[in-house]
Design an enzyme around this catalytic site. Structure first.
Site, PDB file in Angstrom:
ATOM      1  N   SER A 125       0.879  -1.172  -0.045  1.00  0.00           N
ATOM      2  CA  SER A 125      -0.058   0.025   0.059  1.00  0.00           C
ATOM      3  C   SER A 125       0.808   1.401  -0.203  1.00  0.00           C
ATOM      4  O   SER A 125       1.926   1.140   0.594  1.00  0.00           O
ATOM      5  CB  SER A 125      -0.915  -0.055   1.294  1.00  0.00           C
ATOM      6  OG  SER A 125      -1.430   1.280   1.534  1.00  0.00           O
ATOM      7  N   TYR A 149      -1.594  -0.946  10.965  1.00  0.00           N
ATOM      8  CA  TYR A 149      -1.889  -1.553   9.702  1.00  0.00           C
ATOM      9  C   TYR A 149      -0.633  -1.307   8.742  1.00  0.00           C
ATOM     10  O   TYR A 149      -0.284  -2.301   8.206  1.00  0.00           O
ATOM     11  CB  TYR A 149      -3.133  -1.035   8.954  1.00  0.00           C
ATOM     12  CG  TYR A 149      -3.275  -1.164   7.713  1.00  0.00           C
ATOM     13  CD1 TYR A 149      -3.527  -2.366   7.004  1.00  0.00           C
ATOM     14  CD2 TYR A 149      -3.085  -0.013   6.630  1.00  0.00           C
ATOM     15  CE1 TYR A 149      -3.796  -2.420   5.631  1.00  0.00           C
ATOM     16  CE2 TYR A 149      -3.098  -0.240   5.378  1.00  0.00           C
ATOM     17  CZ  TYR A 149      -3.592  -1.556   4.696  1.00  0.00           C
ATOM     18  OH  TYR A 149      -3.806  -1.581   3.609  1.00  0.00           O
ATOM     19  N   LYS A 153       2.234  -3.770   6.795  1.00  0.00           N
ATOM     20  CA  LYS A 153       2.531  -4.007   5.313  1.00  0.00           C
ATOM     21  C   LYS A 153       4.086  -3.716   5.271  1.00  0.00           C
ATOM     22  O   LYS A 153       4.891  -4.553   4.427  1.00  0.00           O
ATOM     23  CB  LYS A 153       1.877  -2.734   4.337  1.00  0.00           C
ATOM     24  CG  LYS A 153       0.653  -3.042   4.543  1.00  0.00           C
ATOM     25  CD  LYS A 153      -0.099  -4.025   3.562  1.00  0.00           C
ATOM     26  CE  LYS A 153      -1.451  -4.265   3.226  1.00  0.00           C
ATOM     27  NZ  LYS A 153      -1.838  -5.286   2.891  1.00  0.00           N
TER      28      LYS A 153
END
Ligand code: NAD
Ligand code: UD1
Length: 341
Positions: A125, A149, A153
């Site tokens: 992302s 989050y 990643k």
């Protein structure tokens, strides 16, 4: 014809990618625990394509179950979408996010190693750029994150890089998505967020169908043309096709390669609201409020590497994104739960 395992294939981006893989003549195996999705998405994909998906209702945290999937199918490559993705929730429930996203990926990489399958496309992302140093964002820019989050990643990217160094047989493409929006042109599959959406496009569309009264725009004092935040919105079908390009080119790339998937163009919140209003046929109501905590002003990609390495570029513009998202939302105001059709 290859057999592609798609983890998280019942989800928003996964279901659109499964559809394009089937249309391209690939065999598709899906593993999903349906934690944030519905099997109805895959039933609709089968209806649209006239082809079947081999679906396994399975949690990637179940390593034994995953090994069985690899035993049952001769998997050539994996696209790994499965993961939890809500930034705010990850701040509230960090352990759940680290456990699920990291645990699932470690199990998957272990099962792939044991099965001798070493081609992977991973959903990263633009969040790994944090508040970007320079715009447009190139892949070599410094990486940092501000929430659990994003940290998952970044950690998974690091795990993939280490794996490719340890074993040169791996071919891993880390695709860093910008802001996926839109839906398949059929209006049959699309984004189906649970509860009140936190992202712009699904929120706007719920205003459009009358489920929410108005959009709150987080800040009109950003250093942008109209003062509202700027993002690189990318049509989910372009994004899906980017995965097919990554699979096709993976053998020609070095061990582990990070590539932006964006359009290279920034669009403001107000510009998006006006584009959506044109599609819907009336001005969608909005008000301005304070900036959202943790938000950034401007974020859009340099899309050169994707063009050079994958031969891929987005072709769908903001009007297509709004028209297609609106078709999906107006025909399925409650998503997959109930449909007006
Ligand atoms: P989504 O929630 O619609 O799809 C993710 C799927 O993974 C869901 O179907 C969910 O049920 C499944 N899943 C989660 N944990 C699982 C587990 N342990 N075992 C099996 N299945 C599991 O999300 P999406 O928007 O399609 O995103 C797909 C991927 O792309 C995610 O990894 C997300 O972080 C990443 N991504 C999304 C965006 C975005 O804005 N949508 C942006 C950048 C990156
Ligand atoms: C969010 C995620 C990010 C993820 C990205 C892509 C957060 C904090 N970040 O970022 O990790 O990679 O989605 O999915 O959730 N906006 C409004 N009103 C709203 C909603 C949004 O004005 O009700 C504005 C935002 O301030 C921003 C733009 O719309 O300027 C886009 O917001 P959003 O869709 O949430 O995406 P990102 O902020 O890019």
């Amino acid at each position: 014809m290859s057999t592609i395992l798609v983890t998280g294939g019942a989800g928003y981006i996964g279901s659109h990618t499964v559809l394009e893989l089937l249309n391209a003549g690939q065999r598709v195996v899906v593993v999903d625990n349906l934690d944030n999705s519905s099997a109805e998405s895959l039933r609709r994909v089968e209806r649209i394509t006239g082809k079947t998906v081999d679906f396994h209702l399975l949690d990637l945290l179940d390593r034994a179950g995953l090994d069985l999937v690899f035993k049952r199918h001769q998997i050539d490559a994996v696209i790994h979408f499965a993961g939890l993705k809500a930034v705010g929730e990850s701040v509230q429930q960090p352990l759940r996010y680290y456990h699920n996203n990291l645990g699932a990926t470690l199990n998957l990489l272990g099962a792939m190693t044991d099965a001798g399958c070493k081609t992977l496309v991973f959903s990263s992302s633009a969040t790994v750029y944090g508040d970007p140093e320079r715009i447009p964002i190139v892949e070599d820019q410094a990486l940092r994150t501000t929430n659990p989050y994003g940290a998952t990643k970044l950690m998974i990217e690091g795990i993939c890089r280490d794996l490719a160094i340890a074993d040169p047989a791996w071919r891993i493409v880390l695709l860093r998505y910008f802001n996926p929006v839109g839906a398949h042109i059929s209006g049959e599959i699309g984004e189906d967020p649970r509860g009140v959406p936190s992202n712009l496009m699904p929120y706007l569309m719920q205003v459009a169908v009358g489920k929410l009264p108005k959009l709150t725009i987080f800040g009109n004092d950003w250093p942008t043309e109209d003062g509202t935040g700027v993002r690189d919105y990318i049509h989910v079908v372009d994004l899906a096709l980017g995965h097919l390009a990554a699979l096709a080119k993976a053998p020609t790339l070095p061990g582990c390669t990070a590539i932006n998937l964006g359009t290279g163009t920034g669009t403001s919140v107000l510009a998006m609201l006006h584009a959506a209003s044109r599609m819907v046929g009336r001005l969608l109501l909005y008000l301005f409020s304070q900036r959202r905590a943790g938000d950034i002003g401007i974020c859009y990609s340099d899309a050169t590497r994707a063009k050079q390495l994958l031969g891929w570029a987005a072709t769908r513009g903001i009007d297509d994104m709004c028209a297609d998202h609106w078709r999906w939302q107006s025909r399925n105001p409650d998503g997959y739960a109930t449909s007006t059709r």
